[in-house]
Write a protein that holds these residues in place. Structure first.
Motif, PDB file in Angstrom:
ATOM      1  N   ALA A  77      51.466  24.948  -3.167  1.00  0.00           N
ATOM      2  CA  ALA A  77      51.641  26.372  -2.858  1.00  0.00           C
ATOM      3  C   ALA A  77      50.893  27.272  -3.845  1.00  0.00           C
ATOM      4  O   ALA A  77      50.380  28.322  -3.455  1.00  0.00           O
ATOM      5  N   ILE A  78      50.820  26.878  -5.111  1.00  0.00           N
ATOM      6  CA  ILE A  78      50.146  27.731  -6.095  1.00  0.00           C
ATOM      7  C   ILE A  78      48.650  27.445  -6.175  1.00  0.00           C
ATOM      8  O   ILE A  78      47.940  28.062  -6.964  1.00  0.00           O
ATOM      9  N   GLY A  79      48.178  26.504  -5.362  1.00  0.00           N
ATOM     10  CA  GLY A  79      46.748  26.286  -5.250  1.00  0.00           C
ATOM     11  C   GLY A  79      46.131  25.316  -6.234  1.00  0.00           C
ATOM     12  O   GLY A  79      44.931  25.388  -6.499  1.00  0.00           O
ATOM     13  N   VAL A  80      46.906  24.383  -6.780  1.00  0.00           N
ATOM     14  CA  VAL A  80      46.338  23.377  -7.667  1.00  0.00           C
ATOM     15  C   VAL A  80      45.564  22.391  -6.790  1.00  0.00           C
ATOM     16  O   VAL A  80      46.126  21.851  -5.833  1.00  0.00           O
ATOM     17  N   PRO A  81      44.284  22.153  -7.087  1.00  0.00           N
ATOM     18  CA  PRO A  81      43.465  21.288  -6.230  1.00  0.00           C
ATOM     19  C   PRO A  81      43.993  19.853  -6.137  1.00  0.00           C
ATOM     20  O   PRO A  81      44.547  19.320  -7.108  1.00  0.00           O
ATOM     21  N   GLU A  82      43.808  19.260  -4.979  1.00  0.00           N
ATOM     22  CA  GLU A  82      44.173  17.862  -4.731  1.00  0.00           C
ATOM     23  C   GLU A  82      43.504  16.968  -5.775  1.00  0.00           C
ATOM     24  O   GLU A  82      42.345  17.162  -6.124  1.00  0.00           O
ATOM     25  N   GLY A  83      44.239  16.011  -6.300  1.00  0.00           N
ATOM     26  CA  GLY A  83      43.693  15.061  -7.257  1.00  0.00           C
ATOM     27  C   GLY A  83      43.738  15.508  -8.708  1.00  0.00           C
ATOM     28  O   GLY A  83      43.319  14.770  -9.593  1.00  0.00           O
ATOM     29  N   THR A  84      44.252  16.704  -8.981  1.00  0.00           N
ATOM     30  CA  THR A  84      44.341  17.195 -10.351  1.00  0.00           C
ATOM     31  C   THR A  84      45.374  16.390 -11.127  1.00  0.00           C
ATOM     32  O   THR A  84      46.495  16.199 -10.666  1.00  0.00           O
ATOM     33  N   GLN A  85      44.985  15.894 -12.291  1.00  0.00           N
ATOM     34  CA  GLN A  85      45.920  15.165 -13.138  1.00  0.00           C
ATOM     35  C   GLN A  85      46.585  16.136 -14.109  1.00  0.00           C
ATOM     36  O   GLN A  85      45.907  16.959 -14.727  1.00  0.00           O
ATOM     37  N   ILE A  86      47.887  16.012 -14.223  1.00  0.00           N
ATOM     38  CA  ILE A  86      48.662  16.802 -15.172  1.00  0.00           C
ATOM     39  C   ILE A  86      49.275  15.798 -16.134  1.00  0.00           C
ATOM     40  O   ILE A  86      50.063  14.945 -15.727  1.00  0.00           O
ATOM     41  N   ASN A  87      48.908  15.887 -17.413  1.00  0.00           N
ATOM     42  CA  ASN A  87      49.202  14.830 -18.371  1.00  0.00           C
ATOM     43  C   ASN A  87      50.573  14.879 -19.027  1.00  0.00           C
ATOM     44  O   ASN A  87      51.014  13.877 -19.580  1.00  0.00           O
ATOM     45  N   SER A  88      51.238  16.025 -19.011  1.00  0.00           N
ATOM     46  CA  SER A  88      52.530  16.115 -19.694  1.00  0.00           C
ATOM     47  C   SER A  88      53.381  17.199 -19.043  1.00  0.00           C
ATOM     48  O   SER A  88      52.880  18.024 -18.273  1.00  0.00           O
ATOM     49  N   ILE A  89      54.647  17.196 -19.381  1.00  0.00           N
ATOM     50  CA  ILE A  89      55.538  18.241 -18.870  1.00  0.00           C
ATOM     51  C   ILE A  89      55.097  19.604 -19.383  1.00  0.00           C
ATOM     52  O   ILE A  89      55.160  20.590 -18.665  1.00  0.00           O
ATOM     53  N   ASP A  90      54.605  19.672 -20.621  1.00  0.00           N
ATOM     54  CA  ASP A  90      54.120  20.949 -21.160  1.00  0.00           C
ATOM     55  C   ASP A  90      52.919  21.452 -20.364  1.00  0.00           C
ATOM     56  O   ASP A  90      52.821  22.652 -20.081  1.00  0.00           O
ATOM     57  N   ASP A  91      52.007  20.546 -19.993  1.00  0.00           N
ATOM     58  CA  ASP A  91      50.861  20.932 -19.164  1.00  0.00           C
ATOM     59  C   ASP A  91      51.341  21.429 -17.803  1.00  0.00           C
ATOM     60  O   ASP A  91      50.829  22.404 -17.264  1.00  0.00           O
ATOM     61  N   PHE A  92      52.340  20.747 -17.252  1.00  0.00           N
ATOM     62  CA  PHE A  92      52.895  21.144 -15.959  1.00  0.00           C
ATOM     63  C   PHE A  92      53.483  22.549 -16.032  1.00  0.00           C
ATOM     64  O   PHE A  92      53.233  23.385 -15.169  1.00  0.00           O
ATOM     65  N   LEU A  93      54.249  22.825 -17.083  1.00  0.00           N
ATOM     66  CA  LEU A  93      54.851  24.147 -17.256  1.00  0.00           C
ATOM     67  C   LEU A  93      53.778  25.218 -17.373  1.00  0.00           C
ATOM     68  O   LEU A  93      53.905  26.308 -16.807  1.00  0.00           O
ATOM     69  N   SER A  94      52.700  24.912 -18.087  1.00  0.00           N
ATOM     70  CA  SER A  94      51.590  25.862 -18.239  1.00  0.00           C
ATOM     71  C   SER A  94      50.897  26.131 -16.913  1.00  0.00           C
ATOM     72  O   SER A  94      50.503  27.261 -16.638  1.00  0.00           O
ATOM     73  N   VAL A  95      50.737  25.086 -16.098  1.00  0.00           N
ATOM     74  CA  VAL A  95      50.084  25.245 -14.798  1.00  0.00           C
ATOM     75  C   VAL A  95      50.894  26.190 -13.912  1.00  0.00           C
ATOM     76  O   VAL A  95      50.336  26.993 -13.170  1.00  0.00           O
ATOM     77  N   LEU A  96      52.203  26.117 -13.978  1.00  0.00           N
ATOM     78  CA  LEU A  96      53.070  26.917 -13.112  1.00  0.00           C
ATOM     79  C   LEU A  96      53.154  28.381 -13.525  1.00  0.00           C
ATOM     80  O   LEU A  96      53.170  29.282 -12.670  1.00  0.00           O
ATOM     81  N   THR A  97      53.216  28.630 -14.816  1.00  0.00           N
ATOM     82  CA  THR A  97      53.503  29.969 -15.321  1.00  0.00           C
ATOM     83  C   THR A  97      52.421  30.966 -14.914  1.00  0.00           C
ATOM     84  O   THR A  97      51.240  30.729 -15.105  1.00  0.00           O
ATOM     85  N   GLY A  98      52.882  32.066 -14.323  1.00  0.00           N
ATOM     86  CA  GLY A  98      51.986  33.151 -13.923  1.00  0.00           C
ATOM     87  C   GLY A  98      51.399  33.007 -12.534  1.00  0.00           C
ATOM     88  O   GLY A  98      50.682  33.896 -12.072  1.00  0.00           O
ATOM     89  N   LYS A  99      51.722  31.938 -11.827  1.00  0.00           N
ATOM     90  CA  LYS A  99      51.160  31.705 -10.490  1.00  0.00           C
ATOM     91  C   LYS A  99      52.042  32.364  -9.430  1.00  0.00           C
ATOM     92  O   LYS A  99      53.225  32.595  -9.620  1.00  0.00           O
ATOM     93  N   VAL A 100      51.426  32.651  -8.271  1.00  0.00           N
ATOM     94  CA  VAL A 100      52.134  33.304  -7.175  1.00  0.00           C
ATOM     95  C   VAL A 100      52.305  32.345  -5.999  1.00  0.00           C
ATOM     96  O   VAL A 100      51.510  31.435  -5.805  1.00  0.00           O
ATOM     97  N   ALA A 101      53.359  32.578  -5.236  1.00  0.00           N
ATOM     98  CA  ALA A 101      53.643  31.790  -4.034  1.00  0.00           C
ATOM     99  C   ALA A 101      54.563  32.601  -3.133  1.00  0.00           C
ATOM    100  O   ALA A 101      55.239  33.529  -3.576  1.00  0.00           O
ATOM    101  N   LYS A 102      54.567  32.225  -1.879  1.00  0.00           N
ATOM    102  CA  LYS A 102      55.566  32.757  -0.947  1.00  0.00           C
ATOM    103  C   LYS A 102      56.736  31.786  -1.009  1.00  0.00           C
ATOM    104  O   LYS A 102      56.550  30.564  -0.911  1.00  0.00           O
ATOM    105  N   VAL A 103      57.939  32.312  -1.194  1.00  0.00           N
ATOM    106  CA  VAL A 103      59.106  31.470  -1.403  1.00  0.00           C
ATOM    107  C   VAL A 103      60.214  31.880  -0.439  1.00  0.00           C
ATOM    108  O   VAL A 103      60.561  33.068  -0.347  1.00  0.00           O
ATOM    109  N   PHE A 104      60.751  30.892   0.274  1.00  0.00           N
ATOM    110  CA  PHE A 104      61.899  31.135   1.132  1.00  0.00           C
ATOM    111  C   PHE A 104      63.151  31.033   0.276  1.00  0.00           C
ATOM    112  O   PHE A 104      63.438  29.987  -0.313  1.00  0.00           O
ATOM    113  N   VAL A 105      63.880  32.139   0.181  1.00  0.00           N
ATOM    114  CA  VAL A 105      65.107  32.217  -0.607  1.00  0.00           C
ATOM    115  C   VAL A 105      66.285  32.252   0.365  1.00  0.00           C
ATOM    116  O   VAL A 105      66.295  33.043   1.307  1.00  0.00           O
ATOM    117  N   LYS A 106      67.252  31.391   0.109  1.00  0.00           N
ATOM    118  CA  LYS A 106      68.425  31.295   0.974  1.00  0.00           C
ATOM    119  C   LYS A 106      69.647  31.818   0.243  1.00  0.00           C
ATOM    120  O   LYS A 106      69.854  31.512  -0.933  1.00  0.00           O
TER     121      LYS A 106
END
Length: 185
Positions: free
Chosen positions: A95-124
Motif C-alpha cells: 500500500a505504501i509503494g515499496v517495490p516488489e523484491g525489496t529486502q528489509i534487513n531489520s525491524i529498525d529498517d522496517f520501521l523507517s520504511v513505514l514512517t511518513g508514508k501515506v495509504a488509504k486505510v479502512f477503519v472499522k
C-alpha cells in the motif's frame, strides 16, 4: 478596556470519540515496537487522518471532518512462534509503494520504511469488552491498507518535530563544553 470579551463562534466541537467506519487517507506518523508489562510485544503504527485533503469533495465526510485524528494499530507477535505475521506486513508495504523484491534487513529498517508514508486505510468501529465494560474502539487490519488515491502528501503535523540543533539529545555521547562558573553548584 476589558481584558476579554466572550466570543464563542470560533469554538469547535471536541468530539474525540472513535472514527466512524470508513476509508480514510492517512499518514503513518510513527512506527515503533512496544511491549506490555508481561512482555507481549507488538509493532504499533500511529496513523493520522491527513489534513492536506480538506479541499477534496469526495473526502468531506472523512478526512475533512476528522483530519489530525489518530488511530493506533497494533500487530502483535504470535505467542506460538514469537514472530510477527509477515504476510500482514506485505499488505502495508504494498500500500505504501515499496517495490516488489525489496529486502528489509531489520525491524529498525522496517520501521523507517513505514514512517511518513501515506495509504488509504479502512477503519472499522468496533467494541472492546474488558471486565464487563464495553467501549467503542477503532480497528485496523493490515489487509485494510491500500494505495492512497493522493500519494503526494502535504500533511502538516500539529506537533512541531524537533530537527538537528533543536534536539537536546542530538549530540548524545559527545562532550559538552561548559565551565565550572556556569554550574549552579
Amino acid at each position: 478596556m476589558a481584558f476579554l470579551t466572550t466570543d464563542y463562534k470560533e469554538n469547535k466541537s471536541n468530539d474525540y470519540g472513535v472514527l466512524p467506519t470508513g476509508n480514510y487517507e492517512m499518514i503513518i506518523a510513527k512506527a515503533q515496537e512496544t511491549a506490555t508489562k508481561n512482555g507481549a510485544e507488538s509493532l504499533q503504527l500511529d496513523l493520522i487522518v491527513r489534513n492536506d485533503l480538506d479541499g477534496v469533495p469526495a473526502l468531506a465526510e472523512t478526512n475533512k471532518k476528522y483530519h489530525n485524528r489518530h488511530v493506533f494499530m497494533d500487530n502483535w507477535k504470535r505467542k506460538a512462534t514469537s514472530q510477527y505475521d509477515m504476510q500482514g506486513f506485505q499488505y502495508i508495504l504494498d500500500a505504501i509503494g515499496v517495490p516488489e523484491g525489496t529486502q528489509i534487513n531489520s525491524i529498525d529498517d522496517f520501521l523507517s520504511v513505514l514512517t511518513g508514508k501515506v495509504a488509504k486505510v479502512f477503519v472499522k468501529k468496533g467494541k472492546n469488552e474488558y471486565n464487563g465494560n464495553a467501549t467503542d474502539i477503532n480497528q485496523v487490519a493490515p489487509w485494510n491498507f491500500s494505495k492512497s488515491d493522493y500519494p503526494q502528501s502535504n500533511h502538516q503535523f500539529k506537533e512541531a518535530k524537533q530537527v538537528g540543533g533543536d534536539d537536546p539529545f542530538a549530540n548524545k555521547g559527545q562532550a559538552i563544553d561548559i565551565s565550572n562558573d556556569d554550574l549552579p553548584f
